[in-house]
Design an enzyme around this catalytic site. Structure first.
Site, short mmCIF file in Angstrom:
data_model
loop_
_atom_site.label_atom_id
_atom_site.label_comp_id
_atom_site.label_asym_id
_atom_site.label_seq_id
_atom_site.Cartn_x
_atom_site.Cartn_y
_atom_site.Cartn_z
N GLY A 45 45.55 37.81 34.49
CA GLY A 45 45.09 37.36 36.16
C GLY A 45 45.24 35.72 36.57
N THR B 84 38.87 33.34 33.41
CA THR B 84 39.03 34.56 34.48
C THR B 84 37.28 35.04 35.49
OG1 THR B 84 38.31 37.39 33.82
CG2 THR B 84 38.24 35.76 32.53
N ARG C 231 37.20 44.65 35.70
CA ARG C 231 37.39 45.42 34.36
C ARG C 231 36.50 45.62 33.37
NH1 ARG C 231 42.64 44.03 32.69
NH2 ARG C 231 43.14 42.14 33.36
N ASP D 151 41.17 37.17 28.01
CA ASP D 151 41.00 38.49 26.53
C ASP D 151 42.90 38.80 26.49
OD1 ASP D 151 41.43 40.10 28.50
OD2 ASP D 151 39.62 41.45 27.46
N ASP E 298 36.06 37.59 35.70
CA ASP E 298 35.38 38.96 35.08
C ASP E 298 33.84 38.00 34.16
OD1 ASP E 298 37.68 40.15 36.29
OD2 ASP E 298 38.03 40.56 34.11
N ARG F 176 51.36 38.67 33.32
CA ARG F 176 50.73 39.91 31.95
C ARG F 176 52.29 40.43 31.28
NH1 ARG F 176 46.01 40.38 33.40
NH2 ARG F 176 45.28 40.75 35.24
N ASP G 284 34.33 37.24 31.71
CA ASP G 284 33.48 38.52 30.21
C ASP G 284 34.31 38.22 29.01
OD1 ASP G 284 36.30 38.84 31.12
OD2 ASP G 284 36.85 40.64 30.51
#
Ligand code: F6P
Length: 326
Positions: free
Chosen positions: A14, A129, A175, A106, A131, A75, A133
């Site tokens: 992303g 990202t 996510r 990731d 996110d 992706r 994360d």
């Protein structure tokens, strides 16, 4: 003298605001250190299909302020297979690329780790990202911009929520991680956050819908992290309607609006620092690591640790939100 004479650089997964700033920093630092830079378009897909162009310093001019990625991104399920990675390696050999710098999240680093191990290839990653994360870094590139975008949207929703005296559930990306939802909730003065890290669906509904809403306030905003665990804004809004049919409930899914836009100053600076550090790491002989930032210092984190699924949410923030939303 470094063995690395040329690098390949790609953006994958992303997109995240600040990727271009990272690409610029990687390219210019590499050139400054006498390396050739090969830009690879469309992430691992482009590595497999040989979409490779040599970049000079002017190829990254005027991009630091642009969202998205000028290299495009994708992706790439093929890269998860040994056959796909073999094709990618053929491209590396063809262009005599000695090391790779990958900008992504990731999924990108999972692929990078497999590739680096299979072909004994130095690979360095920049965490990109919205996110936030990834383990081993306080912040990822793109997160700060996305957070600001989310709170701008929530501020607008607040106007209409308060005018109509409604309860809004606003779904944000992440996510399966609640960083965006929780921090946006605090920054936007929301009444609660529903995140996958905290199993509180029922209680949150009771607390927010039953108590906070109508007791002291006539409108409420709850941030919901996208995830199967939370059920998303739609699922929770439905449950709230059942619980309190008398309330006027609405849901909003912010979606890809969160991924676009001009990167914040913080993301541009972070990406620039990390881009410089990625090339410094290669010059020092480091390999198969992600560049991270901890307590405002650059750190190097093995891919295996970065992609571990256990970056904790700060529970204190969660409690602070509860206190502040009475
Ligand atoms: O990982 C970044 C992210 O934006 C997640 O927050 C979200 O779940 C996902 O990507 C969406 O992916 P896509 O753009 O492929 O729909």
């Amino acid at each position: 003298m470094s063995q690395i004479k040329s690098i390949g650089v790609l953006t994958s997964g992303g997109d995240a605001p600040g990727m271009n700033a990272g690409l610029r920093a990687v390219t210019r630092t590499a050139i400054c250190n006498g390396m050739k830079v090969f830009a690879i378009y469309r992430g691992y897909k482009g590595l497999i299909s040989d979409e490779v162009v040599e970049f000079k310093t002017q190829d990254v001019s005027n991009i630091i302020q642009r969202g998205g990625t000028i290299l495009k991104t994708a992706r790439c399920p093929e890269f998860a297979t040994p056959e796909g990675r073999k094709q990618a390696y053929d491209t590396i050999v063809k262009h005599q690329i000695d090391a790779l710098v990958v900008l992504g999240g990731d999924g990108t680093f999972t692929g990078a780790k497999a590739f680096a191990e299979e072909y004994n290839m130095p690979v360095v990653g920049l965490p990109c990202t919205i996110d936030n994360d990834l383990c081993g870094t306080d912040f990822t590139i793109g997160y700060d911009t996305a957070l600001n975008t989310v709170i701008e949207c929530v501020d607008r929703i607040r106007d209409t929520a308060s005018s109509h005296e409604r309860l809004f559930f606003v779904e944000v990306m992440g996510r399966d991680a609640g960083f965006l939802a929780l921090n946006a909730a605090i920054a936007a003065g929301a009444e609660a956050a529903v995140i996958p890290e905290e199993e509180i669906k029922k209680e949150v509904l009771e607390e927010v819908v039953g108590n906070g809403f109508r007791k002291t306030k006539n409108s409420s905003i709850v941030l919901v992290a996208e995830s199967d665990v939370t059920g998303g804004a739609k699922g929770i809004a439905e449950a709230a309607r059942k619980l309190h049919p008398e309330y006027d409930v609405r849901e909003v899914i912010l979606g890809h609006i969160q991924r676009g836009g001009t990167p914040s100053a913080q993301d541009r600076i972070l990406a620039s620092r990390m881009g410089v550090a990625a090339i410094e790491a290669l010059l020092e002989g480091q390999r198969n690591i992600m560049v991270g930032i901890m307590n405002d210092e650059i750190v190097y984190v093995p891919f295996s640790r970065a992609i571990k699924d256990d970056k904790p949410i700060n529970k204190r923030l969660f409690n602070a939100l509860r206190t502040l939303s009475i």
